[in-house]
Scaffold this motif. Sequence first.
Motif, PDB file in Angstrom:
ATOM      1  N   THR A   2       0.875  -1.099  -0.072  1.00  0.00           N
ATOM      2  CA  THR A   2      -0.229   0.005   0.551  1.00  0.00           C
ATOM      3  C   THR A   2       0.879   1.875  -0.177  1.00  0.00           C
ATOM      4  O   THR A   2       2.361   0.922   0.880  1.00  0.00           O
ATOM      5  CB  THR A   2      -1.343   0.085   1.820  1.00  0.00           C
ATOM      6  OG1 THR A   2      -0.383   0.186   2.612  1.00  0.00           O
ATOM      7  CG2 THR A   2      -1.824  -1.015   1.061  1.00  0.00           C
ATOM      8  N   GLY A   4       0.337   5.438   0.907  1.00  0.00           N
ATOM      9  CA  GLY A   4      -0.620   6.206   1.507  1.00  0.00           C
ATOM     10  C   GLY A   4      -0.048   7.202   1.901  1.00  0.00           C
ATOM     11  O   GLY A   4       0.927   8.001   1.547  1.00  0.00           O
ATOM     12  N   ASN A 173       3.879   1.362   2.277  1.00  0.00           N
ATOM     13  CA  ASN A 173       3.288   0.689   3.559  1.00  0.00           C
ATOM     14  C   ASN A 173       2.434   1.480   4.249  1.00  0.00           C
ATOM     15  O   ASN A 173       3.147   0.445   4.952  1.00  0.00           O
ATOM     16  CB  ASN A 173       4.416  -0.647   3.860  1.00  0.00           C
ATOM     17  CG  ASN A 173       4.930  -1.556   2.907  1.00  0.00           C
ATOM     18  OD1 ASN A 173       4.243  -1.990   1.636  1.00  0.00           O
ATOM     19  ND2 ASN A 173       5.833  -1.662   3.435  1.00  0.00           N
ATOM     20  N   LYS A 175      -1.154   2.657   5.978  1.00  0.00           N
ATOM     21  CA  LYS A 175      -1.869   2.060   6.019  1.00  0.00           C
ATOM     22  C   LYS A 175      -3.183   3.437   6.278  1.00  0.00           C
ATOM     23  O   LYS A 175      -3.669   3.129   7.402  1.00  0.00           O
ATOM     24  CB  LYS A 175      -2.472   0.995   6.820  1.00  0.00           C
ATOM     25  CG  LYS A 175      -2.039  -0.352   6.397  1.00  0.00           C
ATOM     26  CD  LYS A 175      -1.817  -2.198   7.102  1.00  0.00           C
ATOM     27  CE  LYS A 175      -1.147  -2.884   6.473  1.00  0.00           C
ATOM     28  NZ  LYS A 175      -1.656  -4.364   7.076  1.00  0.00           N
ATOM     29  N   THR A 178      -4.828   5.673   1.860  1.00  0.00           N
ATOM     30  CA  THR A 178      -4.376   4.587   0.884  1.00  0.00           C
ATOM     31  C   THR A 178      -5.067   5.236  -1.526  1.00  0.00           C
ATOM     32  O   THR A 178      -6.140   5.840  -1.385  1.00  0.00           O
ATOM     33  CB  THR A 178      -4.700   3.232   0.756  1.00  0.00           C
ATOM     34  OG1 THR A 178      -4.811   3.095   1.721  1.00  0.00           O
ATOM     35  CG2 THR A 178      -4.449   2.095  -0.146  1.00  0.00           C
ATOM     36  N   LEU A 180      -4.921   4.739  -4.606  1.00  0.00           N
ATOM     37  CA  LEU A 180      -5.934   3.986  -5.295  1.00  0.00           C
ATOM     38  C   LEU A 180      -5.744   3.926  -6.746  1.00  0.00           C
ATOM     39  O   LEU A 180      -3.550   4.562  -6.896  1.00  0.00           O
ATOM     40  CB  LEU A 180      -7.212   3.254  -5.155  1.00  0.00           C
ATOM     41  CG  LEU A 180      -7.713   3.559  -3.876  1.00  0.00           C
ATOM     42  CD1 LEU A 180      -8.969   3.439  -4.038  1.00  0.00           C
ATOM     43  CD2 LEU A 180      -7.078   1.977  -3.539  1.00  0.00           C
ATOM     44  N   SER A 334      -6.830   2.149   7.438  1.00  0.00           N
ATOM     45  CA  SER A 334      -7.366   0.797   6.769  1.00  0.00           C
ATOM     46  C   SER A 334      -6.791  -0.568   7.567  1.00  0.00           C
ATOM     47  O   SER A 334      -5.846  -0.239   8.454  1.00  0.00           O
ATOM     48  CB  SER A 334      -6.903   0.832   5.078  1.00  0.00           C
ATOM     49  OG  SER A 334      -5.219   0.927   5.381  1.00  0.00           O
TER      50      SER A 334
END
Length: 334
Positions: A2, A4, A173, A175, A178, A180, A334
């Motif tokens: 991920t 962020g 990384n 969380k 995020t 997309l 998340s």
Amino acid sequence: MTIGILSTGVYLPSSIMTGNEIAEKAGLPLEIVESKMGIKKKTVPGPEDHTCAMGIRAARKAMEKAGIDPKEIDVIIYVGEEHKEYPLWTAGIKLQEEIGAYHAWAFDVSLRCGTTIMAMKLAKSLLEMDPAIKTVLLAGGYRNSDFIDYKNERTRFMFNLAAGGGAMILQKNLKKNTVLETAIITDGSFSEDVIVPVGGTKEPLTEKSLHRYKLDVTDPEGMKKRLEQKSMDHFLKVVRESVYKSGYEEKDISYVAMLHMKRSAHAYVLKELGLSEEQSIYLEEYGHIGQFDQILSLEVAEKRGKLKNGDLVVLVSAGIGYAWGATAIVWGNS
């Protein structure tokens, strides 16, 4: 993996120009400026509000908010404008030095008012592909309002140009917030419609041409006919494409961080997406701060409690040239 958004930062000059001042300079009714153009006031640069300098201030705010040591930043992408302290100058390297990001490397990118969206896509790719890159800072400043002649009716749609700086820190990384997918459209058929006609290699700047060193529109009627509907279609297309590519549907959108444009266009985009006025912020108290409108919109929305954990947020912008871009984000943890 991920990617962020760790934090954002915005710097706004203390100097402002009111809608009434714009109306007086342009010889327009105040009603046109405030209601149609949607400018109640806008930020303008003060004596020390140089382009990169405003980006440095915004970057410092983002780092302070995140509680991050500048030495943790691996890459700096300068997302400001070509119009800056000096010509032929890599502003990102100056910004790196001023904030103390001594372990980073820096470079500049440009896609006019679509630069931040494009740079988010680029930063995400760098973070995903290079194991050595963990934290990327996007930052820059904007003051293209310097190129506006309020007596030139051809540039009336740019009377909203303002000044300020913005920054965003992306981390691998993380969380949180995020990032997309992004969708971008460029259309070169408009590439020479909005230009500063002198000061380049085609027509070098001279004492005689100095008065033309302003933004101008070469074919205003032709551009309007070609661009008007295409622009709205492309706005909607990049929003929808970024959402669909991210695995969501249009009905899932909770908030749109949109650039400042005329009031009717803003309302049209929201209506076509099935959104209410409460699901965006119209930046009539700020003007159009170029590629930093989306960062500003996020910060204002957060302060007003418009963003909730798990919200699907879409950042959308457009830049002369022409380019349209949108990035989808899942807000919160998340």
